[in-house]
Scaffold this motif. Structure first.
Motif, PDB file in Angstrom:
ATOM      1  N   GLY A   1       0.805  -1.210   0.000  1.00 45.23           N
ATOM      2  CA  GLY A   1       0.000   0.000   0.000  1.00 45.23           C
ATOM      3  C   GLY A   1       0.840   1.263   0.000  1.00 45.23           C
ATOM      4  O   GLY A   1       1.847   1.386  -0.693  1.00 45.23           O
ATOM      5  N   GLY A   2       0.439   2.221   0.863  1.00 45.86           N
ATOM      6  CA  GLY A   2       1.144   3.487   0.946  1.00 45.86           C
ATOM      7  C   GLY A   2       2.548   3.367   1.486  1.00 45.86           C
ATOM      8  O   GLY A   2       3.395   4.243   1.237  1.00 45.86           O
ATOM      9  N   ASP A   3       2.840   2.281   2.234  1.00 49.36           N
ATOM     10  CA  ASP A   3       4.194   2.093   2.776  1.00 49.36           C
ATOM     11  C   ASP A   3       5.226   1.858   1.683  1.00 49.36           C
ATOM     12  O   ASP A   3       6.433   1.993   1.915  1.00 49.36           O
ATOM     13  N   CYS A   4       4.775   1.487   0.487  1.00 46.22           N
ATOM     14  CA  CYS A   4       5.698   1.209  -0.610  1.00 46.22           C
ATOM     15  C   CYS A   4       6.470   2.450  -1.054  1.00 46.22           C
ATOM     16  O   CYS A   4       7.459   2.330  -1.776  1.00 46.22           O
ATOM     17  N   SER A   5       6.031   3.623  -0.638  1.00 47.86           N
ATOM     18  CA  SER A   5       6.775   4.834  -0.979  1.00 47.86           C
ATOM     19  C   SER A   5       8.152   4.842  -0.316  1.00 47.86           C
ATOM     20  O   SER A   5       9.042   5.581  -0.731  1.00 47.86           O
ATOM     21  N   ALA A   6       8.340   4.003   0.714  1.00 42.39           N
ATOM     22  CA  ALA A   6       9.627   3.911   1.408  1.00 42.39           C
ATOM     23  C   ALA A   6      10.491   2.789   0.873  1.00 42.39           C
ATOM     24  O   ALA A   6      11.612   2.577   1.351  1.00 42.39           O
TER      25      ALA A   6
END
Length: 240
Positions: free
Chosen positions: A214-219
């Protein structure tokens, strides 16, 4: 659950050096290799494999002694395209078999990016070769992160002629990356690859994934080309 699927078909016919070409000769007690593919199974491929989409032009040299000592350089990316960066990997190590079925290898590799000098890093690696199967581990220290990798290549045991290799890496970030709802300071990723030669074509089926979603993939900044689960079928044929 698979989140995405990619099928890649590659034909390497650009130049004779595009596919696994190695020039080898003896220099006294030393063995010199010049080639377009890495000469060292542990020094290359275990720690930082060549990224998908990198330049077609790459190569290096390897010099090894009868005692087991070796050193060399390899550039997996010549930085010829605007989207790529020149990388030069320098390594040295020691490789020794105990007998015909068991051996070991240890070494140090330095990753240099002449155009991005602050990104230089180094890694220690080591492994065992048992009946043609390779088991390795590496620890790398970059300016802003630490990576630890476990690797297994069951090349000596190929049921139905299918090669199997696996990799698992943990990444520890020096500076946590902000994401929605918090920050990410560590994550892991892994991959499994099945390989088989068929009528002159090298077939690879690769599944990769990570602990982020999800949004954690930006890291995400790991070994895989994508943070989420990815299934890739790759077919490569050389006409040289």
């Amino acid at each position: 659950m698979l989140k995405s699927c990619v099928i890649l078909f590659s034909v390497l016919a650009v130049c004779p050096l595009a596919h696994a070409q190695i020039f080898q000769r003896e220099l006294g007690d030393f063995d010199l290799k010049l080639g377009t593919t890495p000469s060292r199974s542990m020094a290359q491929g275990l720690v930082k494999p060549t990224a998908p989409g990198s330049d077609a032009f790459h190569g290096g040299l390897d010099l090894s002694h009868d005692s087991g000592l070796y050193f060399g350089q390899f550039s997996p990316n010549m930085g010829l395209s605007p989207a790529s960066t020149l990388e030069v990997d320098s390594y040295m190590g020691f490789k020794q078999p105990f007998d015909q079925t068991l051996g070991y290898e240890v070494g140090l590799i330095h990753y240099s990016y002449p155009k991005l000098s602050p990104l230089d890093s180094q890694a220690f690696y080591g492994g065992l070769n048992l009946l043609g199967n390779r088991f390795g581990v590496s620890f790398s220290h970059d300016p802003d992160r630490q990576d630890s990798t476990l690797f297994a290549d069951l090349g000596g045991t190929q049921p139905f002629g299918i090669g199997v290799s696996m990799k698992y890496t943990t990444h520890q970030l020096g500076t946590p990356t902000s994401v929605d709802g918090g920050a990410i300071s560590s994550f892991s990723d892994w991959s499994v690859q099945l390989s088989r030669a068929w009528k002159g074509v090298d077939l690879d089926l690769i599944y990769s994934d990570s602990s982020l979603s999800g949004g954690d993939c930006s890291a995400y900044s790991g070994h895989n080309s994508q943070c989420d689960g990815l299934l890739t079928l790759k077919a490569v044929r050389s006409f040289y």
